[in-house]
Write a protein that holds these residues in place. Structure first.
Motif, PDB file in Angstrom:
ATOM      1  N   ASP A 266       0.991  11.145  11.665  1.00  0.00           N
ATOM      2  CA  ASP A 266      -0.014  10.111  11.413  1.00  0.00           C
ATOM      3  C   ASP A 266       0.199   9.391  10.086  1.00  0.00           C
ATOM      4  O   ASP A 266       0.932   9.857   9.204  1.00  0.00           O
ATOM      5  N   ALA A 267      -0.488   8.260   9.959  1.00  0.00           N
ATOM      6  CA  ALA A 267      -0.495   7.489   8.722  1.00  0.00           C
ATOM      7  C   ALA A 267      -1.905   7.488   8.140  1.00  0.00           C
ATOM      8  O   ALA A 267      -2.903   7.464   8.866  1.00  0.00           O
ATOM      9  N   VAL A 268      -1.988   7.514   6.819  1.00  0.00           N
ATOM     10  CA  VAL A 268      -3.256   7.517   6.098  1.00  0.00           C
ATOM     11  C   VAL A 268      -3.282   6.336   5.140  1.00  0.00           C
ATOM     12  O   VAL A 268      -2.270   5.998   4.525  1.00  0.00           O
ATOM     13  N   SER A 269      -4.442   5.704   5.010  1.00  0.00           N
ATOM     14  CA  SER A 269      -4.616   4.607   4.065  1.00  0.00           C
ATOM     15  C   SER A 269      -5.548   5.044   2.934  1.00  0.00           C
ATOM     16  O   SER A 269      -6.607   5.628   3.185  1.00  0.00           O
ATOM     17  N   VAL A 270      -5.171   4.740   1.702  1.00  0.00           N
ATOM     18  CA  VAL A 270      -5.976   5.056   0.519  1.00  0.00           C
ATOM     19  C   VAL A 270      -6.697   3.785   0.074  1.00  0.00           C
ATOM     20  O   VAL A 270      -6.117   2.702   0.066  1.00  0.00           O
ATOM     21  N   ARG A 308       3.084   9.271   6.332  1.00  0.00           N
ATOM     22  CA  ARG A 308       3.101   8.013   5.581  1.00  0.00           C
ATOM     23  C   ARG A 308       1.727   7.750   4.966  1.00  0.00           C
ATOM     24  O   ARG A 308       0.705   7.939   5.623  1.00  0.00           O
ATOM     25  N   VAL A 309       1.727   7.328   3.694  1.00  0.00           N
ATOM     26  CA  VAL A 309       0.490   7.009   2.980  1.00  0.00           C
ATOM     27  C   VAL A 309       0.549   5.554   2.530  1.00  0.00           C
ATOM     28  O   VAL A 309       1.500   5.143   1.856  1.00  0.00           O
ATOM     29  N   LEU A 310      -0.464   4.783   2.894  1.00  0.00           N
ATOM     30  CA  LEU A 310      -0.533   3.360   2.588  1.00  0.00           C
ATOM     31  C   LEU A 310      -1.654   3.102   1.587  1.00  0.00           C
ATOM     32  O   LEU A 310      -2.542   3.941   1.396  1.00  0.00           O
ATOM     33  N   TYR A 311      -1.645   1.911   0.987  1.00  0.00           N
ATOM     34  CA  TYR A 311      -2.617   1.561  -0.047  1.00  0.00           C
ATOM     35  C   TYR A 311      -3.285   0.245   0.341  1.00  0.00           C
ATOM     36  O   TYR A 311      -2.610  -0.781   0.480  1.00  0.00           O
ATOM     37  N   ASP A 312      -4.596   0.294   0.539  1.00  0.00           N
ATOM     38  CA  ASP A 312      -5.378  -0.858   0.992  1.00  0.00           C
ATOM     39  C   ASP A 312      -5.905  -1.623  -0.230  1.00  0.00           C
ATOM     40  O   ASP A 312      -6.683  -1.086  -1.012  1.00  0.00           O
ATOM     41  N   ILE A 313      -5.502  -2.894  -0.377  1.00  0.00           N
ATOM     42  CA  ILE A 313      -5.917  -3.688  -1.537  1.00  0.00           C
ATOM     43  C   ILE A 313      -6.772  -4.886  -1.114  1.00  0.00           C
ATOM     44  O   ILE A 313      -6.823  -5.903  -1.799  1.00  0.00           O
ATOM     45  N   THR A 314      -7.487  -4.758   0.006  1.00  0.00           N
ATOM     46  CA  THR A 314      -8.282  -5.858   0.536  1.00  0.00           C
ATOM     47  C   THR A 314      -9.701  -5.840  -0.007  1.00  0.00           C
ATOM     48  O   THR A 314     -10.363  -4.807  -0.004  1.00  0.00           O
ATOM     49  N   ASP A 315     -10.176  -6.996  -0.462  1.00  0.00           N
ATOM     50  CA  ASP A 315     -11.547  -7.122  -0.943  1.00  0.00           C
ATOM     51  C   ASP A 315     -12.519  -7.219   0.236  1.00  0.00           C
ATOM     52  O   ASP A 315     -12.127  -7.406   1.386  1.00  0.00           O
TER      53      ASP A 315
END
Length: 324
Positions: A266-270, A308-315
């Motif tokens: 799986d993938a995770v978003s921070v 996989r670890v992703l980084y969410d930068i959405t306002d």
């Protein structure tokens, strides 16, 4: 917002809404909204109010103990009701975010109705605040009067209420925003008034796709890692402590490698955001070394489960704070 003036108006309103000798149960999640509502109602009704904390199985690591600590510190009589099996049963096979939230909302009510029989209670107090009913698209009276709004996302404590519910709902904080609730919490000396928000549906909205005990545990571990590492970084002066920070399990499986062995996990978003009232939010710039530590820990502690670890930068907008 003047806390004393608010209390002078709110306490008589609660007493009028729940006339003696009627009893009320308070939906206490441990979050600041429901805790403040519980304190206000306890002041208004005394022993006629009982707070119930429902263990949904969708909670963060250590949440039951932390919630009991907060409620005890706030002087709120309460008890914990285990109900994980009820929630996982209604969430089985459900992937639509709106259906998730509504199913969770109805399940909360059914559990409260069952407990209300034993407590001889006819009223349910909720910590509903203005963003809840605004984003739920309800035609409701708020600070601007009755209005019909588009549904951004259904909050379980508003749009998830079943039409045939037997309990009468009381919402003493309905017209307040998050910053106003925190002002009131500080005035009432509620423990941890700045504690980061946690969604009422719990980890169900941080598990995108079907919610199972196994997927929930992955989200629970990932969220714990993010909280621990961000709080450590803030303590060490590497960054300010954000308003909210967490991980979300995505419905995406990606190829990875452990040693010389291929994995498919799986993938995770921070995500971390800064906000005042939850109506808008700005993505926080987490230092790269902190993100790297988060990624290393998540993939190590969830080895073979997350690749996989992703980084969410959405306002917010265009996104909402939670993914669902």
């Amino acid at each position: 917002m003047d806390p004393e003036r608010f209390l002078d108006e709110a306490i008589p309103k609660v007493q009028a809404a729940v006339p003696a000798p009627s009893k009320a149960i308070v939906a206490a999640s441990g979050g600041i909204d429901s805790t403040v509502a519980a304190v206000v109602v306890t002041k208004a009704l005394g022993e006629r109010a009982t707070a119930l904390f429902i263990d949904t199985g969708l909670l963060r690591r250590g949440e039951v103990a932390k919630t009991e600590e907060v409620l005890n510190g706030a002087g709120v009589p309460h008890r914990v009701v285990p109900a994980a099996s009820d929630f996982f049963r209604v969430l089985k096979g459900v992937t639509d975010p709106e259906k998730k939230r509504k199913s969770i909302g109805e399940t909360f009510i059914r559990v409260f109705e069952k407990e209300a029989v034993a407590l001889h209670a006819d009223y349910l107090v909720q910590g509903t605040i203005a963003p809840d009913w605004i984003e739920s698209g309800s035609a409701a009276e708020g600070k601007g009067g009755p209005s019909a709004r588009d549904t951004i996302k259904t909050h379980h404590n508003v749009g998830g209420l079943p039409p045939d519910m037997k309990l009468k709902v009381v919402e003493p904080l309905r017209d307040l925003y998050k910053d106003e609730v925190r002002t009131l919490a500080r005035h009432l000396k509620v423990p941890a008034p700045e504690r980061q928000p946690f969604p009422g549906p719990g980890l169900a909205v941080r598990v995108v796709g079907e919610v199972t005990p196994e997927r929930t545990e992955i989200a629970r571990v990932a969220c714990a890692v993010v909280e621990e590492e961000v709080e450590r970084a803030a303590h060490d002066g590497k960054m300010p402590l954000p308003w909210q920070y967490f991980a979300t399990l995505l419905p995406v499986r990606t190829v990875g490698v452990i040693g010389d062995v291929r994995t498919h996990a799986d993938a995770v978003s921070v995500r971390a955001v800064e906000s005042i009232d939850a109506m808008t939010a700005t993505a926080v710039a987490i230092p790269h070394d902190v993100l790297r530590r988060i990624s290393e820990r998540i993939t190590r502690e969830l080895s073979g489960k997350v690749s996989r670890v992703l980084y969410d930068i959405t306002d917010k907008p265009p996104a909402t704070i939670e993914w669902e």
